[in-house]
Design an enzyme around this catalytic site. Sequence first.
Site, mmCIF file in Angstrom:
data_model
loop_
_atom_site.group_PDB
_atom_site.id
_atom_site.type_symbol
_atom_site.label_atom_id
_atom_site.label_comp_id
_atom_site.label_asym_id
_atom_site.label_seq_id
_atom_site.Cartn_x
_atom_site.Cartn_y
_atom_site.Cartn_z
ATOM 1 N N GLY A 291 0.822 -1.201 0.000
ATOM 2 C CA GLY A 291 0.000 0.000 0.000
ATOM 3 C C GLY A 291 0.855 1.249 0.000
ATOM 4 O O GLY A 291 1.974 1.270 -0.527
ATOM 5 N N SER A 292 0.349 2.284 0.657
ATOM 6 C CA SER A 292 0.950 3.618 0.523
ATOM 7 C C SER A 292 2.322 3.769 1.169
ATOM 8 O O SER A 292 3.032 4.736 0.871
ATOM 9 C CB SER A 292 -0.004 4.676 1.094
ATOM 10 O OG SER A 292 -1.181 4.741 0.301
ATOM 11 N N THR A 293 2.721 2.858 2.065
ATOM 12 C CA THR A 293 4.081 2.965 2.608
ATOM 13 C C THR A 293 5.123 2.797 1.498
ATOM 14 O O THR A 293 6.238 3.299 1.607
ATOM 15 C CB THR A 293 4.321 1.911 3.708
ATOM 16 O OG1 THR A 293 4.016 0.611 3.199
ATOM 17 C CG2 THR A 293 3.467 2.185 4.936
#
Length: 630
Positions: A291-293
């Site tokens: 995801g966004s990490t």
Amino acid sequence: MMFQSKQNYRIKIIFLLSLLIFFFVIIKIFYIQVIEYKKLNNLANDLWSRNLTVQADRGKILDRNNKVIVDNVTSVGLYLVPNQILNKKDVAQTLSKILNVSYDEMYKHVTKKASVERVHPEGRNLGFKIAEKIESYNFDGVYLLKESKRNYLYKNILSHVIGFTGIDNQGLSGLELKYDKLLTGKNGNIKYYSDGKGKRLSMPEVYESPTDGKDIKLTVDLDVQLSLENELHSAYKKYNAEQAIGIVMKAKTGEVLAMSSIPSFDPENYQKYNSETINRNLAIWSNFEPGSTFKIVTLASAINERKVNIFEDTYNDTGSIKVANSTLHCWKRKGHGHETFVQVVENSCNPGFVVLGQRLGKEKLFKYITNLGFGKKTGIDLNGEATGILFNLDNVGPVELATTAFGQGISVTAIQQVSAVSAIVNGGTLYTPYIVSSIGDKDNNPKVKKEKIITKETSNLVKYALESVVANGSGRNAYIENYRIGGKTGTAQKVGSDGRYMYGNYVLSFIGFMPANDPEYVIYIALNHPTGVTQYGGVVSAPIARNVLKDIISIYNIPESKDGIPKSYRWDDIVYVTVPDIVGKTKKEAKVLLKDFNVEFVGDGDKVFTSSPSSGMKVKMGSTIKVLLN
């Protein structure tokens, strides 16, 4: 004359032969008594000597500050020499009652045709009270010998890293298995002598002392580990999550300070758990979409390739972006509108990162991804590490490039993310993570990958953007007043067994670092499918990271900092304000300056000498300020 001559000749031959035979006998005796003595003596001893094993202690496992995590408990083992036992029925009956086992089972041990019979498992790891009862009968052929049992002082803490041992004290998983030969040591013996029928001879015993195994010292800080485990377990139970993962690592060396994988297990009772629980260290084994990490990787790559100026370049987010025949959405359906790329990072705007991926192109983006260690093992000194899953570059089209840019469609491990982000924020150097500091008196620093991935200038820009995420964006729940924290949240939808994304089932994560200007510590938190809470990493995982970082501040006595990006407050935030400079002011002036606080004056003077908290520090609005007057 001739007859006498022949007779003399024969005598000479016989004499020479006799002399030769005598000479060979002397040589043979010398060979046996001198050259072969040790070998033959050992063989003879083996015929009438018997050995009783004295178990060596396994090496201890210590944290970086020499705090013992795994030790040994001395116990007693029951050994029998059946040929020396005079009344086998009485001995079997007595031992069966003391050990609470059947007479038939014990009688098998007592009558077994063996020189030495180890009573297993009934006679293993006996307590001293039971041993005293057995000893009180003073049976011939019944021996009680020292044994060693593993003592895991903190039970479930660090269980997947440490692993466990079996009933014979052999390592079966984790570090106990990986370093089993070094931890095991060498057993000793009590040697006694018996005749051909096994009856003991009145000859002195020979004692060979055991050599204990080597101690293993970890990079782990037990205090940080306890903090991480406590926070993760609380969240795991609170949100009824499927799994929880946590890692704390030193950004500039690759030393793992803490690692947690939940569900965990008690190594002393590993038989009570299923194989999945005891064998899977999720921090290095579990593959999942980041995801966004993962946007940190895309951001660093784009800055390093000069594809974006995060302060001057802008993007107009309408809530979605068209890529080939697909429409990719932002988490905010109406979009974020016109924003700089610093704000794209703060807002975790998917379409903005799609644009960065397109500017890079698949070759350059995937070059940075692989250079930062994704798609292969990091090389951490633990068993069971996974490689993650990346697209084959030949199969990467416009949509695959776009989704990879914001962390979807690929799978990574937690340790890969921590390793990569450490490289990005430490100035660009990728280190091999490791958890064993030394074995015995020998350092165990692994082969460190000192690969320069990005420039220091790129690293500084990424750190600024990620500090802004915590101060002003989706990571605001990790913000700590008077300390500089950077980080990125992640909300990754999980893929089901049918290959489709699951509705309402997410991995919520946060990866952060401190201090943001010169990172020493990197932390990663992930909860798999937490329930009964808003499904955002910033809501669930960021507060966990904040609590652990606050403990790290306390453990290492990290000084406060007045620098850094100030937090922009929303209506639902707790407001923090700066304590004004009141030193030297009059009591009346101090009251005016401290109008947002509760004030307690100490002393009878009219001038302010000092205050607590001191000037320049940020505290909650309405907090009590103690003012010392001169």
